[in-house]
Enzyme design. Structure first.
Site, PDB file in Angstrom:
ATOM      1  N   GLY A   1       4.552  -1.351   2.834  1.00 51.82           N
ATOM      2  CA  GLY A   1       4.267   0.151   2.747  1.00 51.82           C
ATOM      3  C   GLY A   1       5.435   1.141   2.551  1.00 51.82           C
TER       4      GLY A   1
ATOM      5  N   HIS B   1       0.621  -1.102  -0.025  1.00 48.64           N
ATOM      6  CA  HIS B   1      -0.127  -0.141  -0.348  1.00 48.64           C
ATOM      7  C   HIS B   1       1.091   0.991   0.242  1.00 48.64           C
ATOM      8  CE1 HIS B   1       1.144   1.235   4.385  1.00 48.64           C
ATOM      9  NE2 HIS B   1       0.813  -1.088   3.983  1.00 48.64           N
ATOM     10  N   ASP B   2       0.057   2.084  -0.609  1.00 49.55           N
ATOM     11  CA  ASP B   2       0.935   3.619  -0.769  1.00 49.55           C
ATOM     12  C   ASP B   2       2.135   3.689  -1.135  1.00 49.55           C
ATOM     13  OD1 ASP B   2      -1.116   5.392   0.529  1.00 49.55           O
ATOM     14  OD2 ASP B   2      -0.644   3.860   2.412  1.00 49.55           O
TER      15      ASP B   2
END
Length: 257
Positions: free
Chosen positions: A134, A116-117
């Site tokens: 992440g 994520h991100d």
């Protein structure tokens, strides 16, 4: 297109190829001339550009594997001309950044995971089974060899190369090769830089800058000041100084020249 599901709310550009067993959820955008292989899953909030190749069994836009994710609306943005091979998984963002971003013209090899991100630049090669936690940032023209594990929040500078089976827990400055265990500076990325048009004089400049950075025995602050005083203000010099000064995790250590 046997056993394929495409939600009515998904938008597909012109000449998009869809294989068998594909699932495309609502709120998905796929650009023209992109090819989607068999059994690919593209989940809501995914944005995929033009001329991409998504190979069999990839899963794009999956929920973040992060306990702080509470179901907020987030995205996965993938640019143009990317090749995403078999069984790749790329998660969308969390409230932290709101999206995971992949640039243009990247090759992401089979079984790689991008958390994520994360932010991936342009013209990168992400090797077989690379695991990226992440909020990792990978700048342009980076080559990460297979089975490398990358700690969350790490930054890998442009034109860097990471050797296979590496463990990245510190930031990796631009223009270098990082290898060994623990991961250390192993020289300037001479071959990669020559392929991209850097001449011998520029490569010698980078080598001299890193010689000071990694051999100066006093401290990093003094080394950076010495580099600033010794070399002309080229784009590469300024990039290296800013990268090191802005690093929150600290950079990898060096080897003796």
């Amino acid at each position: 297109m046997k056993n394929t599901f495409i939600h009515n709310n998904a938008f597909l550009g012109d000449n998009v190829y869809i294989g068998n067993g594909v699932t495309i959820e609502h709120d998905v955008i796929i650009g023209s001339n992109t090819q989607i292989g068999n059994n690919v899953t593209i989940l809501s909030g995914s944005r995929i550009g033009e001329n991409c190749q998504i190979h069999s069994n990839a899963v794009l836009g999956g929920l973040p594997q992060d306990l702080k994710y509470k179901g907020e609306y987030t995205l996965l943005e993938i640019g143009d001309s990317n090749i995403i091979r078999e069984f790749v998984t790329i998660n969308k963002g969390t409230v932290s950044k709101g999206k995971t971003c992949i640039g243009n013209s990247n090759l992401i090899m089979s079984n790689a995971h991008i958390g994520h991100d994360c932010t991936i630049g342009n013209n990168c090669i992400i090797g077989f089974s690379v695991g990226m936690a992440g909020e990792v940032c990978v700048e342009d023209w980076v080559n990460i060899s297979g089975l490398t594990a990358i700690h969350q929040f790490s930054i890998i500078g442009e034109h860097a190369m990471i050797s296979g089976l590496s463990r990245v827990v510190k930031d990796v400055p631009p223009y270098i090769v990082a290898a060994h265990e623990p991961l250390r500076f192993s020289g300037v990325n001479t071959i990669g830089l020559k392929r991209r048009g850097f001449d011998s004089r520029k490569i010698d400049e980078l080598r001299s800058i890193y010689r000071i950075l990694f051999q100066e025995k006093r401290n990093t602050k003094f080394a950076l000041e010495l580099i600033e005083e010794t070399f002309e203000d080229t784009d590469e010099k300024i990039k290296i100084l800013n990268f090191v000064r802005q690093s929150k995790r600290g950079i990898i250590k060096g080897l003796e020249f």
